[in-house]
Design an enzyme around this catalytic site. Sequence first.
Site, PDB file in Angstrom:
ATOM      1  N   ILE A 272       2.394   3.338  -5.231  1.00 19.36           N
ATOM      2  CA  ILE A 272       1.946   2.592  -6.415  1.00 19.36           C
ATOM      3  C   ILE A 272       0.674   1.802  -6.112  1.00 19.36           C
ATOM      4  O   ILE A 272      -0.312   1.864  -6.845  1.00 19.36           O
ATOM      5  CB  ILE A 272       3.063   1.650  -6.923  1.00 19.36           C
ATOM      6  CG1 ILE A 272       4.235   2.461  -7.477  1.00 19.36           C
ATOM      7  CG2 ILE A 272       2.532   0.698  -7.998  1.00 19.36           C
ATOM      8  CD1 ILE A 272       5.459   1.634  -7.829  1.00 19.36           C
TER       9      ILE A 272
ATOM     10  N   SER B 236       0.819  -1.219   0.000  1.00 24.44           N
ATOM     11  CA  SER B 236       0.000   0.000   0.000  1.00 24.44           C
ATOM     12  C   SER B 236       0.844   1.257   0.000  1.00 24.44           C
ATOM     13  O   SER B 236       0.478   2.268   0.595  1.00 24.44           O
ATOM     14  CB  SER B 236      -0.931   0.013   1.220  1.00 24.44           C
ATOM     15  OG  SER B 236      -0.177   0.217   2.406  1.00 24.44           O
TER      16      SER B 236
ATOM     17  N   HIS C 270      -6.971  34.236  -0.683  1.00 23.13           N
ATOM     18  CA  HIS C 270      -8.271  33.681  -0.279  1.00 23.13           C
ATOM     19  C   HIS C 270      -9.241  33.790  -1.446  1.00 23.13           C
ATOM     20  O   HIS C 270      -9.289  34.814  -2.113  1.00 23.13           O
ATOM     21  CB  HIS C 270      -8.812  34.462   0.915  1.00 23.13           C
ATOM     22  CG  HIS C 270     -10.191  34.036   1.337  1.00 23.13           C
ATOM     23  ND1 HIS C 270     -10.425  32.884   2.045  1.00 23.13           N
ATOM     24  CD2 HIS C 270     -11.400  34.608   1.113  1.00 23.13           C
ATOM     25  CE1 HIS C 270     -11.725  32.761   2.261  1.00 23.13           C
ATOM     26  NE2 HIS C 270     -12.344  33.793   1.709  1.00 23.13           N
TER      27      HIS C 270
END
Length: 463
Positions: free
Chosen positions: A183, A180, A442
């Site tokens: 890839i 895990s 923002h």
Amino acid sequence: MSKYDIIVVGSGPGGYVTAIRASQLGFKTAVVEKEDLGGVCLNWGCIPTKALLKSAQVFEYLKHAGDYGLKVKEFDKDFDAVVNRSRNVADGMSKGVQFLMKKNKIDILDGFGKVLKGKKVQVTPGNGEAKTHEADHIIIATGAKARELPNLPIDGKKVIEYRKAMTMEKQPESMIIVGSGAIGCEFAYFYNSMGTQVTIVEYLPNIVPLEDDEVSKQLERSYKKSGIKVMTNSSVESVDTSGDKVKATVKTKKGEEILEADVVLSAVGIKTNIENIGLEEVGITVEKDKIQVNEWYQTNVPGYYAIGDVTPGAALAHVASAEGIICVEKIAGMHVEALNYQNIPGCTYATPEIASVGMTEKQAKEAGYDVKIGKFPFSASGKASASGAKEGFVKVIFDAKYGEWLGCHMIGAGVTDMIAEAVVGRKLETTGHEILKAVHPHPTMSEAVMEAVADAYGEVIHL
């Protein structure tokens, strides 16, 4: 026998970048490549996988069009077309590298490269006669391939590695992914989004085990929510490929379990491409499958260098490129700075994306730091809410005593494009105060970095 200043063996993101920088510095340069220019990253890794992931993301958008007030009556996936798009993207990038080679007057030596004594490289084309070339400096950049476990032999049909996973003729109905890391998790997202039933088997307690624990837990929650089965503290002991489906015997804390799937994807790391390239004959030192080099990538034999996945540093494209540039600049006599391996960003391009640099919270505490931790969830971000991407957070770690930015960990939409702020900040020895007082635009996802820092110092506004 042709004579060069520098010959680079391998044309991946380490090799071709090294060759270009060498040419820029005035060296007569050649690069050896037995397959396609750009290496694994460009042809079979970084680039084509991102094309697959983008197709999956667009498909996900279509599935959730209603969330954005849109009505899409009919849509479907064309798995072959998705794969073909990915291959076309990779082919286009490889042609781009060909252009760069030509532009920089770099000779391409087609064939398998083997280093010889006396600063020579033998290049053997697939269907031709071997030729020997000479250079003052030989840089080995042959990269790596998928690692194969003894109990998980790859047959290219029912047990596959990443290359096959990118070019499958038919989409499997079910898939077991062993490992895990980046890839494994990227393919898990892609195939699950396309409709394949995916199970991840991870030996360690967390998926993406190199990441901060909170990031790992968030990705696991996201994956389970999307229908991916996650099995941690588990290992595939054996596979039976004799039937229509592959049967994997998985050892868990509760005992053994038999999983059935159309295909098993082995994503358990990499093995360096150093077999039969002449290292033993030349006398170049290798330990634990890696060529040993100093901080300037010189091997123990003068005139021979190594960069990228074949050396002990992190096996990442951007690391290989940086190493190659440092290597040739040092050869050119420039004043260069050794690479700081503690400030290398890591990225996983699934959905949600993951990006990180520096120490995890656990590592910082184990190193004895008194830490200030700040965290800002994207659920409190205006841009994330407007984008429909509220999953995830930014987490920052500072040394409480001196304000050193020890680590930054992100999970969420687009965070792989945000991590560079932390990398540059840490490179410049920036403190939390300077991030706080740098005005962030923002509404953006990047505001979450400033807000996380503000949280660490008790000044957060939007929580």
